[in-house]
Design an enzyme around this catalytic site. Structure first.
Site, PDB file in Angstrom:
ATOM      1  N   SER A  64     -27.536 -34.534  40.322  1.00 14.78           N
ATOM      2  CA  SER A  64     -26.398 -34.842  39.443  1.00 14.78           C
ATOM      3  C   SER A  64     -25.204 -35.453  40.166  1.00 14.78           C
ATOM      4  O   SER A  64     -24.232 -35.849  39.510  1.00 14.78           O
ATOM      5  CB  SER A  64     -25.956 -33.585  38.695  1.00 14.78           C
ATOM      6  OG  SER A  64     -26.852 -33.303  37.641  1.00 14.78           O
ATOM      7  N   LYS A  67     -24.090 -38.694  38.826  1.00 12.25           N
ATOM      8  CA  LYS A  67     -23.158 -38.844  37.701  1.00 12.25           C
ATOM      9  C   LYS A  67     -21.769 -39.303  38.149  1.00 12.25           C
ATOM     10  O   LYS A  67     -20.962 -39.710  37.300  1.00 12.25           O
ATOM     11  CB  LYS A  67     -23.059 -37.526  36.932  1.00 12.25           C
ATOM     12  CG  LYS A  67     -24.370 -37.115  36.259  1.00 12.25           C
ATOM     13  CD  LYS A  67     -24.195 -35.843  35.448  1.00 12.25           C
ATOM     14  CE  LYS A  67     -25.461 -35.485  34.694  1.00 12.25           C
ATOM     15  NZ  LYS A  67     -26.382 -34.653  35.480  1.00 12.25           N
ATOM     16  N   SER A 126     -22.026 -31.366  33.263  1.00 11.74           N
ATOM     17  CA  SER A 126     -23.119 -32.067  33.939  1.00 11.74           C
ATOM     18  C   SER A 126     -24.250 -32.394  32.969  1.00 11.74           C
ATOM     19  O   SER A 126     -25.433 -32.296  33.298  1.00 11.74           O
ATOM     20  CB  SER A 126     -23.660 -31.241  35.117  1.00 11.74           C
ATOM     21  OG  SER A 126     -24.353 -32.054  36.026  1.00 11.74           O
ATOM     22  N   LYS A 228     -18.200 -32.697  42.336  1.00  9.89           N
ATOM     23  CA  LYS A 228     -19.431 -32.663  41.540  1.00  9.89           C
ATOM     24  C   LYS A 228     -20.528 -31.920  42.261  1.00  9.89           C
ATOM     25  O   LYS A 228     -20.686 -32.048  43.478  1.00  9.89           O
ATOM     26  CB  LYS A 228     -19.905 -34.099  41.251  1.00  9.89           C
ATOM     27  CG  LYS A 228     -21.022 -34.182  40.217  1.00  9.89           C
ATOM     28  CD  LYS A 228     -20.524 -33.835  38.838  1.00  9.89           C
ATOM     29  CE  LYS A 228     -21.663 -33.673  37.832  1.00  9.89           C
ATOM     30  NZ  LYS A 228     -22.410 -32.403  38.016  1.00  9.89           N
TER      31      LYS A 228
END
Length: 385
Positions: A64, A67, A126, A228
């Site tokens: 992730s 992202k 997320s 993140k």
């Protein structure tokens, strides 16, 4: 464990590109940190100096962390008015049917959703469904969006990355490196400072489902304001962390392949602590700071204000700021007209007597021409000056 490095020959992130340069301000050795991670980096975001790293160029599964690139392209689309924050989009079956075992914000094909809510769902929750829907909103399809991601990666200098989707779900040709993710994080924070604030939000509710931010550091350290987390089978637990302390000193760390969410948080905090304990970002130039009042010829005025036209930071060992010195060198026989911002000299910056940087000295105001006869008189005087 792979050997870690401390950047005594500094590696700088400049306009998204890693450059090698001698840095006399960091000519002393600092004991390297140790982190229980497959690869990691520590960056001074103010200066672009990579302070330390371990296997920074190792190909990893970003999960992730992907992202962050998705968000960057969404922020660009909003900035360029290709999207609006309050724009409503219909939820596609592609987004709704994204891997049901993965993280989601739980969008519903029967309920249109705003770009803003999708972005919050992408960053805070997320949501892989949010990633797919945003990709389609920006590019029409996730495949086209992935091509945009790869184009942007090359523009930013991310030479070790390739993206196949907007979410980070596993694919053999979907990969990145800790170094590239550091570049990406620093650019997003620099290019979109207002939008970056979303990364500090601790929870978000959509479809009556409240989910918390998975970045544990947000709950334990008030100086951490992003960024993140990421995890899929085979990637280990990854985290990009960003903190701002001592007024404006921002440090970004990336850790990949750790054993658990707790370990990625602890190892990131260890690296942040190491950086703040050993280094400081010193502002050697402040935008608009006046340094000199040069004499000017052929003008209505005798002198004008000159100084720095931009901020400039240098990474120094803790407490070494007093070793920074500046010397102003003016261009010879400055004459009007001179536009505000025009270079009129050089500021030589030294560290402990050794050259560190040559910065432009610029006019801080417009300098207008004198009348015809005054200019003729000054032209004669300049011959003998």
């Amino acid at each position: 464990m792979p050997k870690s490095t401390v950047s005594i020959i500094a590696r700088a992130v400049v306009s998204g590109t890693i450059l090698a340069a001698a840095l006399p301000a960091l000519s002393q050795t600092v004991p390297a940190p140790v982190a229980a991670a497959r690869s990691w980096t520590v960056l001074d975001a103010n200066t672009g100096q990579m302070l330390a790293s371990q296997e920074a160029g190792l190909r990893i599964i970003p999960a992730s962390l992907t992202k962050v690139m998705t968000a960057y392209l969404v922020f660009e689309a909003v900035r360029d008015k290709r999207l609006q924050w309050d724009q409503m989009v219909n939820v596609s079956l592609n987004a709704y049917r994204v891997d049901k075992s993965s993280s989601k914000m739980f969008i519903d094909p029967k309920v249109p959703v705003s770009i803003k809510d999708l972005t919050y769902g992408l960053i805070i929750q997320s949501g892989n469904d949010a990633a797919v829907q945003l990709a389609e909103a920006v590019a029409g399809s996730e495949e086209t969006f992935a091509a945009m991601m790869n184009k942007k990666a090359l523009e930013l200098g991310m030479k070790g990355s390739h993206f196949m989707n907007a979410s980070g779900l596993p694919h053999p040709e979907h990969y990145s490196t800790a170094e590239d993710l550091t570049i990406l994080a620093a650019r997003l924070i620099r290019d979109f400072p207002e939008e970056y604030k979303i990364y500090s939000v601790k929870e978000f509710t959509y479809n009556n489902i409240k989910q918390g931010n998975r970045n544990l550091l947000l709950y334990s350290d008030s100086t951490v304001d992003g960024m993140k987390t990421g995890y899929v089978n085979g990637s280990g637990y990854n985290l990009i962390a960003s903190a701002k302390r001592n007024g404006s000193q921002r440090i970004i760390t990336v850790v990949t392949g750790t054993a658990s969410p707790r370990v990625r948080a602890d190892e990131s905090m260890k690296l942040l602590g190491w950086a703040y304990s050993n280094f400081e970002s010193v502002r050697v130039a402040a935008n608009g700071q006046q340094l000199a009042t040069p004499t000017v010829w052929k003008s209505e005025q005798n002198t004008f204000k000159a100084g720095f036209g931009a901020d400039r930071y240098e990474t120094l060992l803790k407490g070494a700021g007093s070793k920074i010195k500046t010397e102003v060198v003016l261009q010879d026989k400055l004459a009007a007209p001179i536009a505000k911002g025009a270079k009129v000299g050089t500021v030589k910056v030294t560290f402990d007597g050794k050259p560190l940087a040559d910065l432009p000295l610029v006019a801080l105001e417009d300098v207008k021409e004198a009348g015809f006869f005054a200019r003729i008189w000054d032209s004669l005087r300049m011959r003998f000056a």
